[in-house]
Scaffold this active site. Structure first.
Site, PDB file in Angstrom:
ATOM      1  NE  ARG A  28      -6.494  -2.141   6.837  1.00  0.00           N
ATOM      2  CZ  ARG A  28      -5.607  -1.198   7.070  1.00  0.00           C
ATOM      3  NH1 ARG A  28      -5.435  -0.741   8.291  1.00  0.00           N
ATOM      4  NH2 ARG A  28      -4.865  -0.716   6.093  1.00  0.00           N
ATOM      5  CG  ASP A  78      -2.525  -5.668   0.340  1.00  0.00           C
ATOM      6  OD1 ASP A  78      -2.037  -4.891  -0.521  1.00  0.00           O
ATOM      7  OD2 ASP A  78      -2.521  -5.413   1.550  1.00  0.00           O
TER       8      ASP A  78
END
Length: 359
Positions: A28, A78
């Protein structure tokens, strides 16, 4: 230029070279803790816009590269991104994660799922990955990533994130036939997607089985492990030289089983001491495993924890990372310090120093 310098540093670790320092990137690392990302989010409020409009996703992917020069640059996306290509309508709600419009609960719904055709349903992935490769050259490895069958199935059956996973566990324990069919279809689609990412430029691919840590060991062996293996086996048949990483959140009790998945590298979370992980995994290569919360500490504390992790992992087959994603409120200067400290490590000189002290 030597051959070694033509190979991205992260790949050298993934191939098992002994190195002066571990390569470093962050899960991330593109995202909410960065001011540049928050500014872009105001212009593009939808996550799907940010991840599926190529020029926006390229910009987001490159923000940490420009700021910190990590050894890995990961595709901004994602794990549920491929689901519309299977015929599953979804959205990604800000702060809540994936939302599945019609959760998969019946045999008929499983039967209706389509095989994944990435070129048709995910054409933006190629544009993004090719641009990232062009931008970073050999200075960093470009990483792709996918969700694992169990975790994607959990989102599809629950309809969103869950604290109890009661719906998918209800299916697993009362109607496993439907779930196994769903997991098989997902494994084949994910294998196709991994191969597509590699063909488009990904040099390493990480598979996130984020929710497999919610399973007991025996259920992991039934509903997660066989489908991880199915993905990795299919990818290895066509792309045997591309390193594959497996992450399972909350995996302290599952490490040895994760090693049976077919992954080349096991991403270790912070609930396991790195020395213990090395002992339990034998010759497996590892990634991790700083607690993301460490980055809220002082610089001295961050440095000590990096040194501790790296010393326990050794100078072969280790990629330095967090045990999970960097947290949204993390001070950007601490992220910068994390990368700076990691890139200035020199394990061999430390070893020589330790030997000279003993002699």
């Amino acid at each position: 230029m030597t051959v070694a310098t033509q190979v991205p540093y992260l790949l050298r670790a993934a191939y098992g070279e002994t190195l002066d320092r571990p390569p470093v990137w962050m899960m991330r690392q593109a995202g909410r803790y960065m001011k540049a990302y928050r500014e872009l989010r105001e212009k593009y409020p939808s996550f799907r816009e940010r991840s599926e409009i190529p020029e926006v996703a390229i910009e987001v992917s490159l923000q940490p590269w420009r700021a910190f020069q990590p050894d890995g640059v990961i595709l901004f996306s994602d794990i549920v991104t491929p689901l519309p290509g299977l015929g599953v309508d979804m959205d990604i709600a800000e702060g809540k994660g994936p939302i599945i419009a019609s959760p998969i609960r019946t045999q008929a719904q499983v039967d209706q799922l389509r095989p994944l055709e990435p070129e048709e349903s995910l054409p933006f992935i190629k544009t993004i990955l090719q641009a990232l490769r062009e931008e970073v050259g050999n200075k960093a490895a470009v990483l792709g990533f996918v969700g694992a069958p169990w975790t994607l199935a959990a989102y599809m059956v629950e309809g969103k994130g869950s604290k109890t996973y009661s719906k998918i566990k209800g299916m697993a324990f009362s109607d496993p036939t439907i779930l196994h069919q769903l997991l098989t279809k997902l494994a084949d689609a994910i294998a196709t997607y991994v191969r597509y990412q590699i063909d488009c430029g990904a040099q390493v691919v990480q598979m996130f089985d984020s929710w497999a840590g919610e399973l007991s060991p025996q259920d992991y062996e039934t509903f997660a492990l066989p489908y991880q293996q199915r993905v990795f086996q299919q990818v290895k048949q066509t792309h045997p030289d591309t390193p594959l990483i497996l992450l399972v959140s909350g995996s302290a009790g599952l490490l040895e089983r994760m090693a049976q998945s077919g992954a080349d590298i096991i991403s270790v979370d912070w609930t396991v001491d790195m020395a213990d992980a090395r002992t339990r995994l034998g010759n497996m290569k590892v990634q991790g495993n700083l607690d993301p919360g460490v980055l809220f500490g002082s610089k001295e504390f961050i440095r000590d924890r990096i040194y501790d992790t790296v010393r326990k992992a050794g100078n072969r087959g280790h990629i330095l990372n967090l045990g999970h994603g960097v947290l949204p409120e993390t001070p950007e200067e601490n992220v910068a310090f994390f990368f700076e400290t990691a890139k200035n490590l020199n394990l061999r000189s430390e070893e020589r120093g330790a030997r000279s002290e003993k002699s």
